[in-house]
Design an enzyme around this catalytic site. Structure first.
Site, PDB file in Angstrom:
ATOM      1  N   SER A  41       9.629  40.914  17.294  1.00 52.41           N
ATOM      2  CA  SER A  41       9.469  42.204  17.948  1.00 52.41           C
ATOM      3  C   SER A  41      10.808  42.726  18.484  1.00 52.41           C
ATOM      4  O   SER A  41      11.754  42.917  17.729  1.00 52.41           O
ATOM      5  CB  SER A  41       8.419  42.089  19.057  1.00 52.41           C
ATOM      6  OG  SER A  41       7.915  43.347  19.410  1.00 52.41           O
ATOM      7  N   ASP A 153       3.004  43.047  14.971  1.00 48.86           N
ATOM      8  CA  ASP A 153       4.012  42.473  15.854  1.00 48.86           C
ATOM      9  C   ASP A 153       4.167  40.955  15.694  1.00 48.86           C
ATOM     10  O   ASP A 153       3.194  40.205  15.739  1.00 48.86           O
ATOM     11  CB  ASP A 153       3.613  42.789  17.297  1.00 48.86           C
ATOM     12  CG  ASP A 153       4.746  42.631  18.279  1.00 48.86           C
ATOM     13  OD1 ASP A 153       5.238  41.505  18.430  1.00 48.86           O
ATOM     14  OD2 ASP A 153       5.146  43.635  18.898  1.00 48.86           O
TER      15      ASP A 153
END
Length: 259
Positions: A41, A153
């Site tokens: 991320s 993510d």
């Protein structure tokens, strides 16, 4: 090589992930080399900018000028609130339109396959696609489609990708966790709920994985909201402060390895 390979595992954390910049800057200021990076991320975004060849001073300035408008391309909600093309263009620009295999140092980017729940590791190919996948917070960003996979993510599957840095060949691993779960009553939006939920799910798992790192840095950024891009300089400074507490230990570890 007459010295150990130093690997960074940069974790997720939204705006708190700007603390990675302070960590990298401090390591470089003290002549601690960075040979390998794996990121999830926000860790993937910062790590990719550095790995692509951006000077740390440039990344610092980019962070200070970062605004929500750079990624607020709202779409009709189906798989996410934000389309994600705007942030992908931003990433493409600041990674010099490079492929991961063209980076100055190896950078691996972590994402999650929402279909089968597996970890997806980008080691080559378009950097902006990899990072866009890795930052696809579920419910916020529309997932990134890559080779028939629907990716979200990287923090969902691996908040701080220590094992990946080890597989890359690092002799000494420095992990940076800026998203540790703490009690938080400042929950005002769907973004807050989603980010807090991911932190809760990952907290127990991550605590066990941390044992495989030589150093675990946890910048004091938990008082800042993961969606707050107005305290960037303080968040970066927290990363610098945390890294400075470990400089002598890291230098000694490098010395011991050589001997």
């Amino acid at each position: 090589m007459t010295r150990p390979k130093i690997g960074l595992a940069l974790g997720s954390g939204g705006a708190r992930g700007f603390s990675h910049i302070g960590v990298i800057k401090t390591l470089l200021d003290h002549d601690i080399p960075i040979d390998l990076i794996a990121g999830s991320s926000m860790g993937a975004l910062v790590g990719s900018f550095y790995g692509a060849g951006q000077r740390i001073e440039n990344i610092y300035n980019l962070a200070l000028t970062f605004k929500k408008k750079y990624f607020m391309d709202i779409t009709v909600p189906k798989m996410g609130l934000l389309h994600g093309e705007r942030i992908k263009s931003y990433i493409r620009m600041f990674t010099y339109e490079k492929k991961l295999e063209e980076f100055n140092i190896p950078v691996h980017v972590i994402a999650t396959d929402v279909y089968d729940g597996s970890k997806v590791v980008f080691k080559e190919g378009d950097a902006s696609t990899a990072v866009r996948a890795s930052i696809s917070i579920p419910g916020i960003f529309v997932p990134e489609k890559v080779d028939g996979r629907l990716l979200i993510d990287g923090g969902v599957i691996d908040r701080v990708p220590i094992a990946e840095v080890r597989e890359m060949g690092a002799d000494i691993i420095i992990a940076v966790d800026c998203s540790k779960f703490e009690e938080n009553k400042d929950i005002y939006s769907i973004y807050d709920i989603i980010m807090q939920s991911i932190d809760i799910m990952q907290d127990e798992i991550t605590s066990h994985r941390m044992m495989d790192a030589d150093f675990v840095l946890r910048p004091e950024v938990f008082k800042y909201s993961s969606r707050d891009y107005t305290n960037t300089s303080e968040i970066i400074a927290a990363g610098e402060f945390e890294a400075k507490q470990y400089v002598k230990q890291i230098q000694q570890k490098i010395k011991d390895w050589k001997e």
